[in-house]
Design an enzyme around this catalytic site. Sequence first.
Site, PDB file in Angstrom:
ATOM      1  N   HIS A 168       0.830  -1.225   0.000  1.00  0.00           N
ATOM      2  CA  HIS A 168       0.000   0.000   0.000  1.00  0.00           C
ATOM      3  C   HIS A 168       0.861   1.271   0.000  1.00  0.00           C
ATOM      4  CE1 HIS A 168      -3.304  -2.737   1.373  1.00  0.00           C
ATOM      5  NE2 HIS A 168      -2.307  -3.270   2.046  1.00  0.00           N
ATOM      6  N   LYS A 295      15.941  22.314 -10.751  1.00  0.00           N
ATOM      7  CA  LYS A 295      15.300  21.031 -11.053  1.00  0.00           C
ATOM      8  C   LYS A 295      16.207  20.071 -11.821  1.00  0.00           C
ATOM      9  CE  LYS A 295      11.623  19.813 -10.486  1.00  0.00           C
ATOM     10  NZ  LYS A 295      10.347  20.092 -11.154  1.00  0.00           N
ATOM     11  N   GLU A 302       9.712   8.945 -16.754  1.00  0.00           N
ATOM     12  CA  GLU A 302       8.304   9.301 -16.960  1.00  0.00           C
ATOM     13  C   GLU A 302       7.814   8.837 -18.332  1.00  0.00           C
ATOM     14  OE1 GLU A 302       9.671  13.296 -15.313  1.00  0.00           O
ATOM     15  OE2 GLU A 302       7.510  13.501 -15.374  1.00  0.00           O
TER      16      GLU A 302
END
Length: 470
Positions: A168, A295, A302
């Site tokens: 989970h 960043k 992705e």
Amino acid sequence: MTIKPPDSPDGKKSQMWGGRFERGPAAIMEEINASIDVDRRLWREDIEGSKAHSAMLAKTKIITEADANAIHVGLDRIAAEIESGEFVFSKRLEDIHMNIEARLKELIGEPASRLHTARSRNDQVATDFRLYIRRACGETAAAIAALQAALVRQAEKHASSVMPGYTHLQTAQPVTFGHHCLAYVEMLERDRTRFLDAQRRMNECPLGAAALAGVPYPIDRAMTAKALGFDRPTANSLDSVSARDFALETLSAASICASHLSRLAEEIVLWTSPHFGFAALSDAFSTGSSIMPQKKNPDAAELCRAKVGRIAGAFNALLIVMKGLPLAYSKDMQEDKAATFEAIDDMALALAAMTGMIDDMTMNEGAMREAAMRGYSTATDLADYLVRTLGLPFRDAHHATGSIVAAAEKKRVRLDELSIADMRAVEPRIGDDIFKLLTVDASVAARASYGGAAPDNVRAEVKRWKEKLR
Ligand code: ARG
């Protein structure tokens, strides 16, 4: 694409099939009918198939040796023209089969017109497409093995690097990063063998089924099947020209594999986020932001996460094209290639990018260990102690451990930071030896059951996989 008006008069009658026609196709007809922009990719397979077919026609004396030789010389020349980029593909000639045949006619004259004896574009395209996908399955399987090898390298490096195992996405029990990597190796092995299974099943040659019913010539289908590396000819002519489940099976294997890659990709995205900080990708596998100078983004991960959308989309597209088609060939089936080719390309790209990332990725062992120690990850070890040492039934041990976790939570400490007095307040028989069992290292080492996370298991599995993948 510019679409010409429907009554545009420039279509000439087809030299290939225009005998019974009075006029050529409308421009829009040509536009929707042509597949050359997509199926030109099959040129190698088409030439290989035509060579096998013409050699067989000569062997069975359906055409002369001289004609077959002329055909081979012409086909080799066409291959060279296509390879060098000088071949002119024409939409008017619809597809790769007729583009090649028309050029062959220009090059060698009359013998070219004998090549299509005892064959149809229906068995021709079925053969070309099988050859193409058969090769793609082999290449995909090899690319998967390369990814597995990269994961095994990480597993070897991190056989005892403790990380939190999750259920989970909540901290569950400590595992090792090596064990985690090997989970993907197992998954990928099923993917790899799915491609090889599909490859084995599709390895029958449709050539000679012709349009749908076979031919009245004394052809030797076993000869062409053998020449093209197939195990045998397909046994039913109707099935030969109308089956595309070999492509569907490959796309379904690709969809499952892409879904596995998306899970690994998602984990890389999580691990490289500052909230986890488990892993870093080097500059080579990161991208920057055009506005936020700090960043470093895991774009490749992705994109690997996203590829399943297109690949499963291709599977769905072909499945729906094929659904409800009566036997045998229908032109609908020409729509089988674009999505399939794209999915095969996407699969190759995703596998290569993922392999690059796995090799590139450096793990932060301290951060993983730190995280593994949080979340009462060794609570199950405490419960197992109560069962194994004190003889409590597991349910009672579970309950007592829950009370001890609650006590630790109240004091805002880890389980191993509680005092023995706090523990004995719940279960008076707990011994001092409990603390050494509550470390994350002891926890993983104890998971020595077959298939468990213990570092010794991981090392043994790494050894097994290195031999298997060699
Ligand atoms: N371009 C066609 C395809 O990809 C080849 C077969 C055409 N057959 C026909 N009967 N029109 O399916």
